[in-house]
Design a protein around this motif. Structure first.
Motif, short mmCIF file in Angstrom:
data_model
loop_
_atom_site.label_atom_id
_atom_site.label_comp_id
_atom_site.label_asym_id
_atom_site.label_seq_id
_atom_site.Cartn_x
_atom_site.Cartn_y
_atom_site.Cartn_z
N ARG A 50 0.98 4.21 -2.92
CA ARG A 50 0.72 5.84 -2.44
C ARG A 50 1.73 6.70 -2.55
O ARG A 50 1.46 7.82 -3.37
CB ARG A 50 0.31 5.79 -1.26
N ASN A 51 3.22 6.20 -2.63
CA ASN A 51 4.32 7.02 -2.72
C ASN A 51 4.99 6.88 -4.19
O ASN A 51 5.31 5.86 -4.32
CB ASN A 51 5.03 6.87 -1.66
N THR A 52 5.02 7.87 -4.95
CA THR A 52 5.51 7.87 -6.24
C THR A 52 7.08 7.36 -6.10
O THR A 52 7.69 6.85 -6.87
CB THR A 52 5.61 9.35 -6.90
N THR A 53 7.77 8.08 -5.15
CA THR A 53 9.46 7.54 -5.05
C THR A 53 9.50 6.17 -4.84
O THR A 53 10.20 5.41 -5.37
CB THR A 53 9.87 8.41 -3.86
N HIS A 54 8.63 5.58 -3.62
CA HIS A 54 8.68 4.11 -3.43
C HIS A 54 8.17 3.23 -4.64
O HIS A 54 8.72 2.20 -4.98
CB HIS A 54 8.02 3.96 -2.15
N LYS A 55 7.28 3.84 -5.23
CA LYS A 55 6.88 3.26 -6.65
C LYS A 55 8.07 3.06 -7.57
O LYS A 55 8.32 1.88 -8.32
CB LYS A 55 5.67 3.93 -7.11
N GLU A 79 0.87 -1.15 -0.03
CA GLU A 79 -0.26 0.04 -0.02
C GLU A 79 0.94 1.22 0.06
O GLU A 79 0.52 2.19 -0.62
CB GLU A 79 -1.10 -0.08 1.08
N ARG A 80 1.81 1.24 0.72
CA ARG A 80 3.03 2.36 0.72
C ARG A 80 3.43 2.41 -0.71
O ARG A 80 3.80 3.79 -0.83
CB ARG A 80 3.97 2.00 1.95
N ILE A 81 3.89 1.45 -1.22
CA ILE A 81 4.50 1.62 -2.80
C ILE A 81 3.74 2.27 -3.41
O ILE A 81 4.01 3.13 -4.35
CB ILE A 81 4.89 0.29 -3.16
#
Length: 89
Positions: A47-52, A43-45
């Motif tokens: 939501r966050n463009t950097t993590h994605k 879920e965090r991946i």
């Protein structure tokens, strides 16, 4: 001199000594690709463009290594026993 037991069709040699290396590297890459999703909450991946972007980059890199190792381990592949240069004829 290459032992006759390693010579295959028409002077081609199978690189048996690399099998363990490809198993080790391929297994490590597959394990690290799986850890991407264990270490970072999916879920965090999303939501966050950097993590994605980081997850996509790491996953594609580890997957490419895993696929290359898998293809190298396919049976029946032989490498010609030459140095790769043509004789010019």
């Amino acid at each position: 001199m290459i032992p006759s037991s390693r010579l295959k069709l028409g002077g081609q040699v199978m690189l048996d000594q690399w099998t363990d290396f490809f198993v080790m590297v391929g297994g490590g890459a597959a394990g690290l690709a799986g850890l991407i999703f264990v270490a970072i909450n999916p879920e965090r991946i999303v939501r966050n463009t950097t993590h994605k972007n980081r997850a996509i980059n790491m996953l594609s890199g580890f997957s490419a290594i895993f696929i290359a190792c898998s293809l190298a381990l396919l049976g029946g592949q032989y490498l010609p026993a030459s140095n790769g240069f043509s004789s010019g004829s």
